[in-house]
Design a protein around this motif. Structure first.
Motif, PDB file in Angstrom:
ATOM      1  N   UNK A   1      -5.407  12.624  -0.874  1.00  0.00           N
ATOM      2  CA  UNK A   1      -6.353  12.135  -1.894  1.00  0.00           C
ATOM      3  C   UNK A   1      -7.127  10.737  -0.669  1.00  0.00           C
ATOM      4  N   UNK A   2      -8.186  10.440  -0.558  1.00  0.00           N
ATOM      5  CA  UNK A   2      -9.189   9.197   0.430  1.00  0.00           C
ATOM      6  C   UNK A   2      -8.411   8.367  -0.260  1.00  0.00           C
ATOM      7  N   UNK A   3      -8.155   6.795  -0.021  1.00  0.00           N
ATOM      8  CA  UNK A   3      -7.383   6.075  -1.036  1.00  0.00           C
ATOM      9  C   UNK A   3      -7.946   4.478  -0.112  1.00  0.00           C
ATOM     10  N   UNK A   4      -8.412   3.807  -0.814  1.00  0.00           N
ATOM     11  CA  UNK A   4      -8.200   2.216  -0.365  1.00  0.00           C
ATOM     12  C   UNK A   4      -7.703   1.724  -1.190  1.00  0.00           C
ATOM     13  N   UNK A   5      -6.198   1.223  -0.810  1.00  0.00           N
ATOM     14  CA  UNK A   5      -5.499  -0.279  -0.906  1.00  0.00           C
ATOM     15  C   UNK A   5      -5.706  -1.251  -1.843  1.00  0.00           C
ATOM     16  N   UNK A   6      -7.456  -1.416  -0.955  1.00  0.00           N
ATOM     17  CA  UNK A   6      -7.900  -2.764  -1.288  1.00  0.00           C
ATOM     18  C   UNK A   6      -8.724  -3.219  -2.828  1.00  0.00           C
ATOM     19  N   UNK A   7      -9.200  -1.700  -2.759  1.00  0.00           N
ATOM     20  CA  UNK A   7     -10.397  -1.671  -3.651  1.00  0.00           C
ATOM     21  C   UNK A   7     -10.178  -0.345  -4.929  1.00  0.00           C
ATOM     22  N   UNK A   8      -9.500   0.309  -4.635  1.00  0.00           N
ATOM     23  CA  UNK A   8      -9.911   1.740  -5.549  1.00  0.00           C
ATOM     24  C   UNK A   8      -9.053   1.674  -6.124  1.00  0.00           C
ATOM     25  N   UNK A   9      -8.357   2.316  -7.353  1.00  0.00           N
ATOM     26  CA  UNK A   9      -7.859   1.995  -8.631  1.00  0.00           C
ATOM     27  C   UNK A   9      -6.128   2.350  -8.817  1.00  0.00           C
ATOM     28  N   UNK A  10      -5.345   2.405  -8.772  1.00  0.00           N
ATOM     29  CA  UNK A  10      -4.219   2.994  -7.827  1.00  0.00           C
ATOM     30  C   UNK A  10      -3.108   3.726  -9.184  1.00  0.00           C
ATOM     31  N   UNK A  11      -2.853   4.626  -8.334  1.00  0.00           N
ATOM     32  CA  UNK A  11      -2.115   6.095  -9.918  1.00  0.00           C
ATOM     33  C   UNK A  11      -1.338   5.261 -10.530  1.00  0.00           C
ATOM     34  N   UNK A  12      -0.438   5.403 -11.811  1.00  0.00           N
ATOM     35  CA  UNK A  12       0.382   5.381 -12.365  1.00  0.00           C
ATOM     36  C   UNK A  12       1.178   5.946 -12.613  1.00  0.00           C
ATOM     37  N   UNK A  13       2.378   5.381 -13.647  1.00  0.00           N
ATOM     38  CA  UNK A  13       3.851   5.924 -13.777  1.00  0.00           C
ATOM     39  C   UNK A  13       4.166   6.357 -13.110  1.00  0.00           C
ATOM     40  N   UNK A  14       4.647   5.973 -11.829  1.00  0.00           N
ATOM     41  CA  UNK A  14       4.809   6.369 -10.778  1.00  0.00           C
ATOM     42  C   UNK A  14       6.438   6.531 -10.729  1.00  0.00           C
TER      43      UNK A  14
ATOM     44  N   UNK B   1       1.977  -5.010   6.039  1.00  0.00           N
ATOM     45  CA  UNK B   1       2.010  -6.377   7.452  1.00  0.00           C
ATOM     46  C   UNK B   1       0.432  -6.209   8.397  1.00  0.00           C
ATOM     47  N   UNK B   2      -0.482  -5.856   8.048  1.00  0.00           N
ATOM     48  CA  UNK B   2      -1.781  -5.961   8.718  1.00  0.00           C
ATOM     49  C   UNK B   2      -2.457  -6.913   8.043  1.00  0.00           C
ATOM     50  N   UNK B   3      -2.319  -7.175   6.708  1.00  0.00           N
ATOM     51  CA  UNK B   3      -3.283  -7.819   5.967  1.00  0.00           C
ATOM     52  C   UNK B   3      -2.631  -9.671   5.606  1.00  0.00           C
ATOM     53  N   UNK B   4      -3.266 -10.226   4.835  1.00  0.00           N
ATOM     54  CA  UNK B   4      -3.297 -11.213   5.263  1.00  0.00           C
ATOM     55  C   UNK B   4      -2.319 -11.413   3.581  1.00  0.00           C
ATOM     56  N   UNK B   5      -1.285 -12.291   3.570  1.00  0.00           N
ATOM     57  CA  UNK B   5      -0.378 -13.134   2.915  1.00  0.00           C
ATOM     58  C   UNK B   5      -0.890 -12.391   1.249  1.00  0.00           C
TER      59      UNK B   5
ATOM     60  N   UNK C   1     -11.691  -9.420   5.537  1.00  0.00           N
ATOM     61  CA  UNK C   1     -11.170 -10.419   5.137  1.00  0.00           C
ATOM     62  C   UNK C   1      -9.714 -10.834   4.919  1.00  0.00           C
ATOM     63  N   UNK C   2      -9.553  -9.246   4.047  1.00  0.00           N
ATOM     64  CA  UNK C   2      -8.211  -9.211   3.714  1.00  0.00           C
ATOM     65  C   UNK C   2      -7.162  -8.588   4.695  1.00  0.00           C
ATOM     66  N   UNK C   3      -7.504  -8.517   6.124  1.00  0.00           N
ATOM     67  CA  UNK C   3      -6.515  -8.666   7.330  1.00  0.00           C
ATOM     68  C   UNK C   3      -6.894  -9.909   8.206  1.00  0.00           C
TER      69      UNK C   3
END
Length: 257
Positions: free
Chosen positions: A184-197, A207-211, A22-24
Motif C-alpha cells: 500500500x502507498x503510505x506517508x509516515x508523516x501524515x497518513x493513519x497508521x495500521x493498528x493491532x500489529x 534517520x532522515x527526519x528531524x528529531x 520541513x520534517x526532513x
C-alpha cells in the motif's frame, strides 16, 4: 540562487505530493534536491516545480529521488538470526494470526524476507504483512517480486530453494510468499497508521527526519503495536527516550511494547 525560494518550494512540494520537507533534515534534503535540479539543467526551484507539475515522468523521478530505496533480502544477517532465535518464537506463541507492518518497505525485499523467515515458525496462512511506502514506483516493482542475484545473496540456502525461482539472471519470489504481503502507498508523516500489529519493521528511514518527526513516529508506532509486540529498527538508528514512550529494550534494534 537556488536557496532563495526554498521555503516556497517546500510549500509547493507539500501541495503537490503531501510530503512535508520541513520534517526532513534540511541541509541533507536541500543538497539532494539541488543535485536533481542541476541534473535537469534548471536554474531555480520555481523552474523545477513547473517541470514536475507538467511532466509525469519527472514527477515520478522526483518522488523516487526523495525516498531512500536501499534494500536487500535478510539485510544485516545477525539481526535476522536474533529474530529467528528469540523474537519470532515469542511472537507466534499462542497466536493463530500474526499481523506485521513493514513500513517504508522500498522494493519489497524486507516484507518478503519476513514471510520467509516466519515460515519456520508458523503457517504462511496465519501471516498478514502490510508493506507500505511513499513511492509508487518501488511498490510496483515490489509487487512483481523479481530481484537480481545481489538482492537475494543473503537469503539462506533452504529459503532460496523453497521460495525463489531462477528466471534468467534474476530470481522470482514464490506466490505463496507474495500472497502474505499486501502493498500500500503510505506517508509516515501524515497518513493513519495500521493498528493491532504484532510487529512493526521500519529500518534506516527515520534517520532522515528531524528529531521532532522521529519522536512522533516512534510514539505512533507504539500505539500501533499490540501489548507484547515488537518494533524492529535499523542499525543506524536509536530511540534515546524509549522508556518514556513505554518501550522495553530487547536489544539495540528490538523494542517491545
Amino acid at each position: 540562487m537556488l536557496d532563495s525560494n526554498y521555503e516556497n518550494f517546500k510549500k509547493n512540494v507539500l501541495a503537490l505530493t503531501k510530503i512535508d520537507l520541513n520534517c526532513y533534515k534540511e541541509k541533507q534534503m536541500r543538497r539532494r534536491i539541488n543535485t536533481l535540479i542541476t541534473k535537469n539543467k534548471l536554474k531555480s526551484y520555481d523552474d523545477y516545480v513547473k517541470l514536475i507539475k507538467t511532466n509525469t515522468e519527472k514527477f515520478e523521478e522526483f518522488i523516487n529521488f526523495l525516498t531512500i530505496n536501499v534494500s536487500e533480502f535478510y539485510r544485516n544477517t545477525d539481526q535476522w538470526k536474533l529474530l529467528d532465535k528469540e523474537i519470532f518464537p515469542k511472537l507466534v506463541e499462542g497466536k493463530r494470526q500474526i499481523k506485521i507492518w513493514s513500513a517504508a518497505c522500498s522494493t519489497g525485499d524486507e516484507p518478503y524476507s519476513i514471510a520467509m523467515a516466519l515460515s519456520n515458525h508458523t503457517s504462511l496462512s496465519n501471516l498478514k504483512i502490510i508493506a507500505t511506502d511513499i513511492d509508487k514506483q518501488v511498490l510496483s516493482q515490489a509487487k512483481v517480486g523479481l530481484y537480481n542475484s545481489k538482492s537475494v545473496s543473503g537469503v539462506p540456502d533452504d529459503m532460496k530453494r523453497k521460495y525463489l525461482t531462477k528466471v534468467g539472471a534474476s530470481y522470482k519470489v514464490a506466490d505463496e510468499i507474495k500472497n502474505c504481503v499486501e502493498f500500500k502507498e503510505h506517508n509516515l508523516l501524515k497518513d493513519p497508521y495500521p493498528t493491532d500489529c504484532d510487529m512493526i519493521v521500519c529500518r534506516n528511514v527515520v534517520i532522515y527526519f528531524t528529531d521532532e518527526a522521529k519522536d512522533e513516529i516512534y510514539r505512533k508506532f507504539y500505539k500501533s503495536l499490540k501489548k507484547g509486540g515488537y518494533l524492529f529498527i535499523g542499525s543506524t538508528e536509536q530511540i534515546m527516550n524509549y522508556k518514556d514512550m513505554g518501550y522495553l529494550r530487547h536489544s539495540s534494534f528490538f523494542f517491545e511494547k
